[in-house]
Design an enzyme around this catalytic site. Structure first.
Site, PDB file in Angstrom:
ATOM      1  N   GLY A   1       3.881  -0.250  -1.338  1.00  0.00           N
ATOM      2  CA  GLY A   1       3.787  -0.818  -2.679  1.00  0.00           C
ATOM      3  C   GLY A   1       5.080  -0.650  -3.460  1.00  0.00           C
ATOM      4  O   GLY A   1       5.456  -1.518  -4.257  1.00  0.00           O
TER       5      GLY A   1
ATOM      6  N   ILE B   1       0.843  -1.188   0.000  1.00  0.00           N
ATOM      7  CA  ILE B   1       0.000   0.000   0.000  1.00  0.00           C
ATOM      8  C   ILE B   1       0.882   1.243   0.000  1.00  0.00           C
ATOM      9  O   ILE B   1       1.751   1.397   0.862  1.00  0.00           O
ATOM     10  CB  ILE B   1      -0.932   0.023   1.221  1.00  0.00           C
ATOM     11  N   CYS B   2       0.676   2.110  -0.996  1.00  0.00           N
ATOM     12  CA  CYS B   2       1.386   3.387  -1.114  1.00  0.00           C
ATOM     13  C   CYS B   2       2.906   3.159  -1.123  1.00  0.00           C
ATOM     14  O   CYS B   2       3.411   2.423  -1.961  1.00  0.00           O
ATOM     15  CB  CYS B   2       0.952   4.339  -0.008  1.00  0.00           C
ATOM     16  N   GLU B   3       3.641   3.750  -0.200  1.00  0.00           N
ATOM     17  CA  GLU B   3       5.092   3.557  -0.165  1.00  0.00           C
ATOM     18  C   GLU B   3       5.435   2.083   0.012  1.00  0.00           C
ATOM     19  O   GLU B   3       6.425   1.588  -0.527  1.00  0.00           O
ATOM     20  CB  GLU B   3       5.701   4.387   0.966  1.00  0.00           C
TER      21      GLU B   3
END
Length: 372
Positions: A151, A147-149
């Site tokens: 990811g 998720i986000c960073e």
């Protein structure tokens, strides 16, 4: 409407709003910390390495996809956003669909983590977690859910350790940090523009002074991205929901998550801000971790890329870029309505995100079983 009518209406509205603010004050006073607990889905600690912990969630449904799934959030926020409350929890929803879910929790970095790099998070902490999951489950490969960073971290790991990755799922993840330049939405990409405008020396000075990028600093940056919302949420928004207990408690849980902004380790922050946001090294193939090139073409596992169409923090085009860069032939994009955080916590998006992920993973797990 006469002047007297308008005046009477003004005083009625003012009295009603005052009454609601008094009620909100009373509710705040009556609410205890445990009433707004977040990240409550049952899990047990499997391994600890420095401040990083690996957890295994307790199953709540019959297994569907057998491959274990490792959830990795970013360092800029806390994983609890994916487990805000029982009816707004990606974690609980995925468990209810029969996935074997694990979590890597980065903890609360401080000055002692000053010299940790993204290399450490990818090639040490994630790698150790993957090995432990494989040891405990007997699976040679795991599914990574970033998720986000987080990811970005899992994408790098899939490129550097393709033999250990069965599937890669990323959500609201930046890949091309400059793709927002062509985005026509005026409110998309503020963070990208602001970060590119920073003097690299100022980034170094910030980290050298604090040893980290302070969580309070990043909170102020995110507040500036939606200034009117930040200014009005404790009066206008709060007044609108004070009579609805469920909405009021959801509001408090979101505020609790926002207030729990961890510090970002210094050297990793330099890489994040300079190598990626400013120099866009991930997408052009020049990003290096542990002395090795992160070549996205080395990603051979099936990839699911989920992004939010109205994401003002990670514009959709920044995520879409992954599709043309990887070596895998099995690539799926799922654009969903909503914003960066709303994709995970909005009542409108509940079910869509988890169902999309679960369906995609189960289909590939069944395919793998039939081929063996």
């Amino acid at each position: 409407m006469t002047e007297d009518d308008r005046a009477a209406r003004f005083f009625r509205d003012m009295a009603a709003n005052t009454e609601k603010m008094v009620k909100a004050t009373q509710l705040f006073g009556q609410t205890k910390d445990e009433d707004v607990a977040i990240g409550t889905t049952p899990k047990h600690l499997v391994m600890r390495r420095d401040k990083v912990e690996l957890f295994h969630y307790e199953p709540i449904a019959q297994a569907t996809a057998k491959t274990p799934v490792l959830l990795a959030y970013g360092l800029i926020g806390r994983y609890t956003m994916a487990d805000l409350q029982p009816d707004r929890s990606l974690v609980r929803s995925l468990l209810s669909k029969g996935l074997d879910l694990w979590l890597i929790d980065w903890g609360q970095p401080g000055r002692t983590e000053r010299w940790l790099t993204i290399d450490d998070y990818v090639d040490d902490y994630i790698d150790a977690a993957v090995d432990r999951i494989s040891q405990d489950t007997g699976h040679d490969q795991v599914t990574l859910l970033g998720i986000c960073e987080g990811g970005v971290f899992t994408t790098c790991y899939a490129a550097l350790h393709p033999e250990k990755v069965k599937n890669l799922v990323i959500t609201i993840t930046p890949i091309d940090f400059h793709a927002d330049v062509k985005d026509k939405a005026a409110h998309h990409g503020f963070l990208n523009i602001w970060t590119r405008s920073l003097d690299p020396e100022d980034i170094d000075n910030l980290v050298d002074t604090y040893g980290v990028v302070p969580g309070e600093f990043m909170s102020s940056v995110f507040s500036m991205m939606t200034p009117m919302r930040s200014l009005t949420k404790y009066n206008v928004d709060l007044i609108d929901i004070v009579d609805d207990e469920a909405k009021f408690m959801n509001f408090l849980r979101m505020e609790k998550w926002l207030a729990d902004r961890p510090h970002h380790p210094g050297e990793a922050a330099k890489q994040w801000l300079k190598d990626l946001y400013q120099e866009n090294r991930l997408v052009d193939g020049s990003f290096m971790l542990s002395g090795r090139q992160v070549d996205l073409k080395s990603i051979t596992a099936p990839v699911l890329n989920v992004f939010a169409l109205d994401d003002h923090i990670i514009p959709p085009d920044c995520s879409r870029a992954l599709g043309t860069k990887i070596g895998s032939r099995d690539y799926t994009e799922i654009p969903l309505p909503g914003g960066h955080v709303g994709l995970f916590v909005s009542s409108k998006s509940q079910g869509k995100l988890s169902q999309s992920i679960a369906d995609w993973l189960v289909a590939r797990d069944v395919t793998a079983v039939s081929e063996t």
